[in-house]
Write a protein that holds these residues in place. Sequence first.
Motif, PDB file in Angstrom:
ATOM      1  N   UNK A  67       0.823  -1.208   0.000  1.00  0.00           N
ATOM      2  CA  UNK A  67       0.000   0.000   0.000  1.00  0.00           C
ATOM      3  C   UNK A  67       0.858   1.259   0.000  1.00  0.00           C
ATOM      4  N   UNK A  68       2.065   1.151   0.536  1.00  0.00           N
ATOM      5  CA  UNK A  68       2.938   2.325   0.629  1.00  0.00           C
ATOM      6  C   UNK A  68       3.484   2.752  -0.727  1.00  0.00           C
ATOM      7  N   UNK A  69       3.361   1.881  -1.734  1.00  0.00           N
ATOM      8  CA  UNK A  69       3.835   2.242  -3.075  1.00  0.00           C
ATOM      9  C   UNK A  69       2.757   3.056  -3.778  1.00  0.00           C
ATOM     10  N   UNK A  70       2.603   4.268  -3.326  1.00  0.00           N
ATOM     11  CA  UNK A  70       1.595   5.177  -3.874  1.00  0.00           C
ATOM     12  C   UNK A  70       2.120   5.824  -5.159  1.00  0.00           C
ATOM     13  N   UNK A  71       1.233   6.372  -5.987  1.00  0.00           N
ATOM     14  CA  UNK A  71       1.685   7.066  -7.197  1.00  0.00           C
ATOM     15  C   UNK A  71       2.718   8.152  -6.911  1.00  0.00           C
ATOM     16  N   UNK A  72       2.545   8.880  -5.820  1.00  0.00           N
ATOM     17  CA  UNK A  72       3.496   9.957  -5.498  1.00  0.00           C
ATOM     18  C   UNK A  72       4.883   9.393  -5.217  1.00  0.00           C
ATOM     19  N   UNK A  73       4.951   8.243  -4.515  1.00  0.00           N
ATOM     20  CA  UNK A  73       6.261   7.661  -4.185  1.00  0.00           C
ATOM     21  C   UNK A  73       6.901   7.023  -5.412  1.00  0.00           C
ATOM     22  N   UNK A  74       6.092   6.425  -6.266  1.00  0.00           N
ATOM     23  CA  UNK A  74       6.626   5.864  -7.511  1.00  0.00           C
ATOM     24  C   UNK A  74       7.166   6.977  -8.399  1.00  0.00           C
ATOM     25  N   UNK A  75       6.449   8.082  -8.455  1.00  0.00           N
ATOM     26  CA  UNK A  75       6.910   9.235  -9.240  1.00  0.00           C
ATOM     27  C   UNK A  75       8.235   9.760  -8.696  1.00  0.00           C
ATOM     28  N   UNK A  76       8.334   9.866  -7.376  1.00  0.00           N
ATOM     29  CA  UNK A  76       9.575  10.343  -6.754  1.00  0.00           C
ATOM     30  C   UNK A  76      10.725   9.390  -7.057  1.00  0.00           C
ATOM     31  N   UNK A  77      10.443   8.079  -7.018  1.00  0.00           N
ATOM     32  CA  UNK A  77      11.485   7.095  -7.303  1.00  0.00           C
ATOM     33  C   UNK A  77      11.968   7.208  -8.745  1.00  0.00           C
ATOM     34  N   UNK A  78      11.046   7.465  -9.660  1.00  0.00           N
ATOM     35  CA  UNK A  78      11.416   7.550 -11.078  1.00  0.00           C
ATOM     36  C   UNK A  78      12.380   8.691 -11.346  1.00  0.00           C
ATOM     37  N   UNK A  79      12.341   9.720 -10.514  1.00  0.00           N
ATOM     38  CA  UNK A  79      13.210  10.871 -10.715  1.00  0.00           C
ATOM     39  C   UNK A  79      14.662  10.579 -10.340  1.00  0.00           C
ATOM     40  N   UNK A  80      14.903   9.429  -9.694  1.00  0.00           N
ATOM     41  CA  UNK A  80      16.267   9.070  -9.317  1.00  0.00           C
ATOM     42  C   UNK A  80      16.942   8.182 -10.356  1.00  0.00           C
ATOM     43  N   UNK A 227      18.527   8.732   8.446  1.00  0.00           N
ATOM     44  CA  UNK A 227      19.074   7.761   7.511  1.00  0.00           C
ATOM     45  C   UNK A 227      18.627   8.006   6.078  1.00  0.00           C
ATOM     46  N   UNK A 228      18.893   7.007   5.222  1.00  0.00           N
ATOM     47  CA  UNK A 228      18.622   7.141   3.794  1.00  0.00           C
ATOM     48  C   UNK A 228      17.356   6.425   3.340  1.00  0.00           C
ATOM     49  N   UNK A 229      16.678   5.723   4.236  1.00  0.00           N
ATOM     50  CA  UNK A 229      15.540   4.907   3.835  1.00  0.00           C
ATOM     51  C   UNK A 229      14.248   5.714   3.909  1.00  0.00           C
ATOM     52  N   UNK A 230      13.548   5.779   2.770  1.00  0.00           N
ATOM     53  CA  UNK A 230      12.290   6.507   2.684  1.00  0.00           C
ATOM     54  C   UNK A 230      11.113   5.547   2.812  1.00  0.00           C
ATOM     55  N   UNK A 231       9.962   6.070   3.180  1.00  0.00           N
ATOM     56  CA  UNK A 231       8.750   5.263   3.252  1.00  0.00           C
ATOM     57  C   UNK A 231       8.467   4.647   1.885  1.00  0.00           C
ATOM     58  N   UNK A 232       8.257   3.331   1.851  1.00  0.00           N
ATOM     59  CA  UNK A 232       7.967   2.645   0.601  1.00  0.00           C
ATOM     60  C   UNK A 232       9.181   2.092  -0.115  1.00  0.00           C
ATOM     61  N   UNK A 233      10.390   2.321   0.404  1.00  0.00           N
ATOM     62  CA  UNK A 233      11.586   1.770  -0.237  1.00  0.00           C
ATOM     63  C   UNK A 233      11.554   0.240  -0.215  1.00  0.00           C
TER      64      UNK A 233
END
Length: 264
Positions: A67-80, A227-233
């Motif tokens: 559930x934590x893999x929300x569209x906003x978090x996926x979008x943020x991940x794509x930017x990396x 640390x470096x770990x974000x919600x949904x990592x």
Amino acid sequence: MSDQTSKANSRLTQITDFLTGNRTATTIPWDPNCTKFPDRKEVPRREDAPGGAAWVWGKEDYIGRLNLLTPARVTAASKEIKTGEIVPLNLPLNVPEVPAFNREPFQHEIKTLAEGLAYDDKYQLNTQSGTQWDGFRHFAHLSTQTFYNGTKGKDIQGPTKDPNKCGIHHWAQHGIAGRGVLIDYWAYAKGKGIVYDPYEYHTISFTELQACSKAQGIDIRPASQGGDIHIGDLLFIRSGWVSTYNSKSPEARATAALRTRTYN
């Protein structure tokens, strides 16, 4: 008194969120879009949940922390993304050639529809024979014989069975995409002279993972703790099993898969 304390804590959370810009999950089911979640010890327990379980996404939920893999978090991940390389995370369907625990091996058949013009592929596989496609009904909590979210064996196979209960198709419908964090413990262990066989029992402690990640320049504490770990990592740990498998002969692979196992 406890009700007054609860109200006071709720009000304090609201004020803190206002000042910090956070959005704290306070009521069940949790909203996956929240930016802050309670510690495990603070999560209210359901009466039908085994001790230590935290079923907080709603009674009809079958994907858990996905559930934590929300569209906003996926979008943020794509930017990396930097290089755009694709790295498959699943084994080939026929690996291992001889599955462990007497599971059925993968079978592939090419069916001719029109010679030289059209063909079908037919597959037969046990979803546990290689890459583990583990839905939440694969293995129950032993002492209570309870699967995720209160699901019982009779819900899976019985007169009132529901084929949708805890099936892995829920995971497929949601999809799994996000920011991955790789800890290469296999390379770290070799560098530190830690010798072990991935085909044998070997524990990797959290302390070792911390040391390994630190050596890689990663702090595996949550971002809220610096640390470096974000919600949904998504956490990936390279243990060395694939490398060891590829180094063995077919005979050695089969022997390892078919050996008798004992459990404590």
